[in-house]
Design an enzyme around this catalytic site. Structure first.
Site, PDB file in Angstrom:
ATOM      1  N   ARG A   1      39.902  29.644  39.948  1.00 33.20           N
ATOM      2  CA  ARG A   1      38.476  29.359  40.050  1.00 33.20           C
ATOM      3  C   ARG A   1      37.977  28.625  38.820  1.00 33.20           C
ATOM      4  O   ARG A   1      37.185  27.704  38.900  1.00 33.20           O
ATOM      5  CB  ARG A   1      37.714  30.667  40.239  1.00 33.20           C
ATOM      6  CG  ARG A   1      36.218  30.523  40.202  1.00 33.20           C
ATOM      7  CD  ARG A   1      35.535  31.873  40.238  1.00 33.20           C
ATOM      8  NE  ARG A   1      35.814  32.593  41.470  1.00 33.20           N
ATOM      9  CZ  ARG A   1      35.904  33.919  41.555  1.00 33.20           C
ATOM     10  NH1 ARG A   1      35.740  34.656  40.490  1.00 33.20           N
ATOM     11  NH2 ARG A   1      36.154  34.495  42.701  1.00 33.20           N
ATOM     12  N   TYR A   2      38.424  29.060  37.640  1.00 37.92           N
ATOM     13  CA  TYR A   2      38.020  28.434  36.380  1.00 37.92           C
ATOM     14  C   TYR A   2      39.160  27.540  35.894  1.00 37.92           C
ATOM     15  O   TYR A   2      40.328  27.860  36.118  1.00 37.92           O
ATOM     16  CB  TYR A   2      37.763  29.502  35.320  1.00 37.92           C
ATOM     17  CG  TYR A   2      36.758  30.561  35.691  1.00 37.92           C
ATOM     18  CD1 TYR A   2      35.402  30.261  35.751  1.00 37.92           C
ATOM     19  CD2 TYR A   2      37.165  31.856  35.956  1.00 37.92           C
ATOM     20  CE1 TYR A   2      34.478  31.246  36.057  1.00 37.92           C
ATOM     21  CE2 TYR A   2      36.239  32.848  36.261  1.00 37.92           C
ATOM     22  CZ  TYR A   2      34.902  32.541  36.311  1.00 37.92           C
ATOM     23  OH  TYR A   2      33.993  33.516  36.609  1.00 37.92           O
TER      24      TYR A   2
ATOM     25  N   ARG B   1      42.196  29.302  33.554  1.00 38.18           N
ATOM     26  CA  ARG B   1      42.865  30.562  33.855  1.00 38.18           C
ATOM     27  C   ARG B   1      43.001  30.786  35.356  1.00 38.18           C
ATOM     28  O   ARG B   1      42.147  30.362  36.133  1.00 38.18           O
ATOM     29  CB  ARG B   1      42.121  31.740  33.206  1.00 38.18           C
ATOM     30  CG  ARG B   1      40.635  31.831  33.541  1.00 38.18           C
ATOM     31  CD  ARG B   1      39.922  32.433  32.328  1.00 38.18           C
ATOM     32  NE  ARG B   1      38.542  32.829  32.580  1.00 38.18           N
ATOM     33  CZ  ARG B   1      37.493  32.001  32.490  1.00 38.18           C
ATOM     34  NH1 ARG B   1      37.668  30.721  32.237  1.00 38.18           N
ATOM     35  NH2 ARG B   1      36.275  32.452  32.664  1.00 38.18           N
TER      36      ARG B   1
ATOM     37  N   CYS C   1      40.635  53.118  44.963  1.00 40.08           N
ATOM     38  CA  CYS C   1      39.250  53.370  44.586  1.00 40.08           C
ATOM     39  C   CYS C   1      38.390  53.057  45.795  1.00 40.08           C
ATOM     40  O   CYS C   1      38.506  51.967  46.377  1.00 40.08           O
ATOM     41  CB  CYS C   1      38.852  52.467  43.426  1.00 40.08           C
ATOM     42  SG  CYS C   1      40.100  52.450  42.125  1.00 40.08           S
TER      43      CYS C   1
ATOM     44  N   CYS D   1      48.460  49.854  44.563  1.00 39.94           N
ATOM     45  CA  CYS D   1      47.836  50.465  43.386  1.00 39.94           C
ATOM     46  C   CYS D   1      48.319  51.907  43.264  1.00 39.94           C
ATOM     47  O   CYS D   1      48.827  52.478  44.223  1.00 39.94           O
ATOM     48  CB  CYS D   1      46.321  50.470  43.514  1.00 39.94           C
ATOM     49  SG  CYS D   1      45.621  48.823  43.693  1.00 39.94           S
TER      50      CYS D   1
ATOM     51  N   ASP E   1      30.477  44.962  43.525  1.00 46.00           N
ATOM     52  CA  ASP E   1      30.559  43.840  44.464  1.00 46.00           C
ATOM     53  C   ASP E   1      30.190  44.268  45.887  1.00 46.00           C
ATOM     54  O   ASP E   1      30.233  45.442  46.231  1.00 46.00           O
ATOM     55  CB  ASP E   1      31.978  43.255  44.455  1.00 46.00           C
ATOM     56  CG  ASP E   1      32.274  42.532  43.147  1.00 46.00           C
ATOM     57  OD1 ASP E   1      31.424  41.744  42.709  1.00 46.00           O
ATOM     58  OD2 ASP E   1      33.352  42.777  42.569  1.00 46.00           O
TER      59      ASP E   1
ATOM     60  N   ARG F   1      38.544  44.553  46.489  1.00 46.24           N
ATOM     61  CA  ARG F   1      39.589  43.868  47.259  1.00 46.24           C
ATOM     62  C   ARG F   1      40.129  44.791  48.340  1.00 46.24           C
ATOM     63  O   ARG F   1      41.289  44.706  48.722  1.00 46.24           O
ATOM     64  CB  ARG F   1      40.725  43.409  46.332  1.00 46.24           C
ATOM     65  CG  ARG F   1      40.331  42.300  45.383  1.00 46.24           C
ATOM     66  CD  ARG F   1      41.523  41.457  44.938  1.00 46.24           C
ATOM     67  NE  ARG F   1      41.070  40.399  44.048  1.00 46.24           N
ATOM     68  CZ  ARG F   1      41.126  40.458  42.718  1.00 46.24           C
ATOM     69  NH1 ARG F   1      41.646  41.512  42.125  1.00 46.24           N
ATOM     70  NH2 ARG F   1      40.674  39.459  41.975  1.00 46.24           N
TER      71      ARG F   1
ATOM     72  N   ASP G   1      29.675  39.117  39.781  1.00 49.34           N
ATOM     73  CA  ASP G   1      30.556  38.114  40.372  1.00 49.34           C
ATOM     74  C   ASP G   1      29.770  37.550  41.558  1.00 49.34           C
ATOM     75  O   ASP G   1      29.536  38.260  42.543  1.00 49.34           O
ATOM     76  CB  ASP G   1      31.871  38.759  40.821  1.00 49.34           C
ATOM     77  CG  ASP G   1      33.034  37.808  40.653  1.00 49.34           C
ATOM     78  OD1 ASP G   1      32.864  36.615  40.981  1.00 49.34           O
ATOM     79  OD2 ASP G   1      34.106  38.253  40.203  1.00 49.34           O
TER      80      ASP G   1
ATOM     81  N   CYS H   1      36.633  49.694  46.030  1.00 50.82           N
ATOM     82  CA  CYS H   1      37.438  48.521  45.653  1.00 50.82           C
ATOM     83  C   CYS H   1      36.878  47.223  46.231  1.00 50.82           C
ATOM     84  O   CYS H   1      36.610  47.118  47.427  1.00 50.82           O
ATOM     85  CB  CYS H   1      38.871  48.690  46.132  1.00 50.82           C
ATOM     86  SG  CYS H   1      39.893  47.257  45.706  1.00 50.82           S
TER      87      CYS H   1
ATOM     88  N   LYS I   1      31.804  34.723  37.592  1.00 49.15           N
ATOM     89  CA  LYS I   1      31.054  35.818  36.970  1.00 49.15           C
ATOM     90  C   LYS I   1      30.050  35.268  35.963  1.00 49.15           C
ATOM     91  O   LYS I   1      30.367  34.340  35.231  1.00 49.15           O
ATOM     92  CB  LYS I   1      32.008  36.738  36.214  1.00 49.15           C
ATOM     93  CG  LYS I   1      32.990  37.471  37.095  1.00 49.15           C
ATOM     94  CD  LYS I   1      33.888  38.346  36.241  1.00 49.15           C
ATOM     95  CE  LYS I   1      35.092  38.826  37.005  1.00 49.15           C
ATOM     96  NZ  LYS I   1      35.989  37.753  37.464  1.00 49.15           N
TER      97      LYS I   1
HETATM   98  C1  LIG Z   1      37.172  37.530  36.994  1.00 45.21           C
HETATM   99  C2  LIG Z   1      38.016  36.359  37.185  1.00 45.21           C
HETATM  100  C3  LIG Z   1      38.621  35.720  36.096  1.00 45.21           C
HETATM  101  C4  LIG Z   1      38.454  36.209  34.691  1.00 45.21           C
HETATM  102  O1  LIG Z   1      37.186  35.944  34.215  1.00 45.21           O
HETATM  103  P1  LIG Z   1      36.848  36.216  32.679  1.00 45.21           P
HETATM  104  O2  LIG Z   1      35.391  35.969  32.609  1.00 45.21           O
HETATM  105  O3  LIG Z   1      37.683  35.283  31.869  1.00 45.21           O
HETATM  106  O4  LIG Z   1      37.231  37.648  32.406  1.00 45.21           O
HETATM  107  C5  LIG Z   1      39.386  34.608  36.340  1.00 45.21           C
HETATM  108  N1  LIG Z   1      39.557  34.123  37.570  1.00 45.21           N
HETATM  109  C6  LIG Z   1      38.991  34.712  38.637  1.00 45.21           C
HETATM  110  C7  LIG Z   1      39.248  34.128  39.970  1.00 45.21           C
HETATM  111  C8  LIG Z   1      38.199  35.855  38.483  1.00 45.21           C
HETATM  112  O5  LIG Z   1      37.665  36.448  39.556  1.00 45.21           O
HETATM  113  S1  SF4 Z   2      39.695  48.759  42.176  1.00 48.12           S
HETATM  114 FE1  SF4 Z   2      41.009  48.181  43.927  1.00 48.12          FE
HETATM  115  S2  SF4 Z   2      42.610  46.900  43.014  1.00 48.12           S
HETATM  116 FE2  SF4 Z   2      41.670  48.064  41.325  1.00 48.12          FE
HETATM  117  S3  SF4 Z   2      42.928  49.934  41.142  1.00 48.12           S
HETATM  118 FE3  SF4 Z   2      41.201  50.420  42.473  1.00 48.12          FE
HETATM  119  S4  SF4 Z   2      42.006  50.094  44.548  1.00 48.12           S
HETATM  120 FE4  SF4 Z   2      43.384  49.016  43.140  1.00 48.12          FE
END
Ligand SMILES: *Cc1c(COP(=O)(O)O)cnc(C)c1O
Ligand code: SF4
Length: 358
Positions: free
Chosen positions: A101-102, A105, A118, A114, A281, A123, A318, A121, A325
């Protein structure tokens, strides 16, 4: 004086992974079973022995640890604003298992597994299946990273990358180490807290490589920082691994200045620097955990000044749809009555004027 011995973590007992297990442990009332089976069919249950032990009031669904891991019938309520892919991972996936996305990174989803599941979560639609990223996808992801020189940092997440064996992790890290432009590898993990016995010397040694490894610990309540979890953090800190934390703001778990103060002080005491406080989220079935942004801002404002600056993370949202974010406040600066003039609020709520040089 001899150094204080680090307590040896006993081998964990079996994790609780079904409604039946929870009921047997006194964590799920019999009358909820049918609804909880329905919840579990959608998103797996798993609660490690360490986190079972961290529950202060077993049987109380409002215990801040139980509330995070014990499913609730409230998960069956899907609100109209909730999304299957709340942070838009899928919108920025150049190859399976990778989110870019960025510019500098990427996120590498090394596994969907996991140690704990959670209930909030973000995801939850993709997490919970067994197994690491298939080798062909991993090869394609590493290939994309290798041919994209802008990628400076690789973030390992999932799932939880630290569920992988030290041997597998070492193999992934070795492949990243062979890419000269990757200078930093960041883990996002719950393992040091929820399964501290997994932070073995072998694992810690595997992290001592050329792309600098940073570890971001996901933890939401001071009760999670058991003696064994603190010992695991100490093993990492002693090996020189920079430790940061991320916390999700969760209704009924940590949505008060006192709960977050206790957590952030405990983290800093254990050499972990609070990094992000995430606004919860819009994952489906998580509305019972979500606060408003105004509530989050009030809590953060209450902590400024009251807590050492090194205890304070950035409160971030986010943006749904994959827009990234951003810090969401509280804000301390407002426009003043003329260009270049500002009104700034101090930590006690008093207003002051600040003028830029003309
Ligand atoms: C959260 C996230 C990051 C990391 O973001 P930082 O602000 O550097 O901690 C990088 N890529 C994606 C897709 C993310 O969701
Ligand atoms: S938040 Fe989601 S991805 Fe992170 S440890 Fe919990 S269940 Fe796993």
């Amino acid at each position: 004086m001899a150094p204080k011995p680090v307590p040896v973590t006993p081998l964990p007992a079996r994790a609780l992974a079904s409604v039946e297990d929870l009921a047997a442990a006194g964590l799920a009332p019999a009358e909820d079973r049918a609804a909880l089976e329905q919840v579990a069919a959608d998103f797996r249950i798993r609660l490690t022995a360490e986190m079972q032990g961290a529950i202060a009031a077993p049987g109380d669904p409002d215990d801040p640890v139980a509330r995070q891991f014990v499913p609730s019938a409230a998960e069956l309520t899907i609100r109209p604003e909730e999304l299957a892919d709340p942070i838009g991972d899928g919108a920025h996936a150049p190859v399976p298992g990778l989110t870019h996305r960025y510019p500098d990174r990427v996120i590498l989803h090394a596994t969907h597994t996991c140690e704990v599941y959670c209930r909030f979560c973000f995801r939850r639609e993709v997490v919970g299946e067994d197994g690491a990223l298939p080798e062909a996808d991993m090869a394609a992801a590493l290939d994309y990273i290798a041919r994209t020189p802008a990628i400076w940092e690789v973030i390992l997440t999932g799932g939880d990358p630290m569920v992988l064996s030290p041997r597998r992790l070492r193999a992934v890290l070795a492949r990243l180490a062979a890419i000269p432009h990757v200078e930093v590898v960041r883990f996002h993990t719950r393992v040091p807290v929820v399964a501290p016995a997994k932070i073995t010397d072998t694992l810690v040694e595997a992290l001592d490589i050329r792309p600098a490894v940073h570890v971001v610990i996901h933890t939401n309540h001071a009760q999670e920082l058991t003696p064994a979890a603190c010992a695991a953090l100490a093993r990492l800190a002693r090996a020189g691994v920079p430790l940061l934390s991320q916390t999700v703001l969760l209704r009924g778990v940590n949505d008060s200045p006192q709960a977050l103060e206790d957590l952030f002080r405990a983290l800093v005491r254990n050499r972990v620097r609070p990094y992000y406080l995430h606004h919860c989220d819009l994952a489906r079935g998580t509305g019972h955990f979500r606060t408003t942004i105004a509530e989050g801002q009030r809590i953060m404002a209450a902590l400024r000044g009251r807590l050492s600056g090194i205890c304070l993370p950035t409160y971030v949202l986010d943006i749904p749809g994959g827009h990234g974010k951003v810090p969401v406040g509280p804000g301390y600066l407002e426009p003043g009555d003329s260009p270049g003039s500002h009104r700034v609020t101090d930590w006690q709520g008093n207003r002051h004027r600040y003028d830029d040089p003309s």
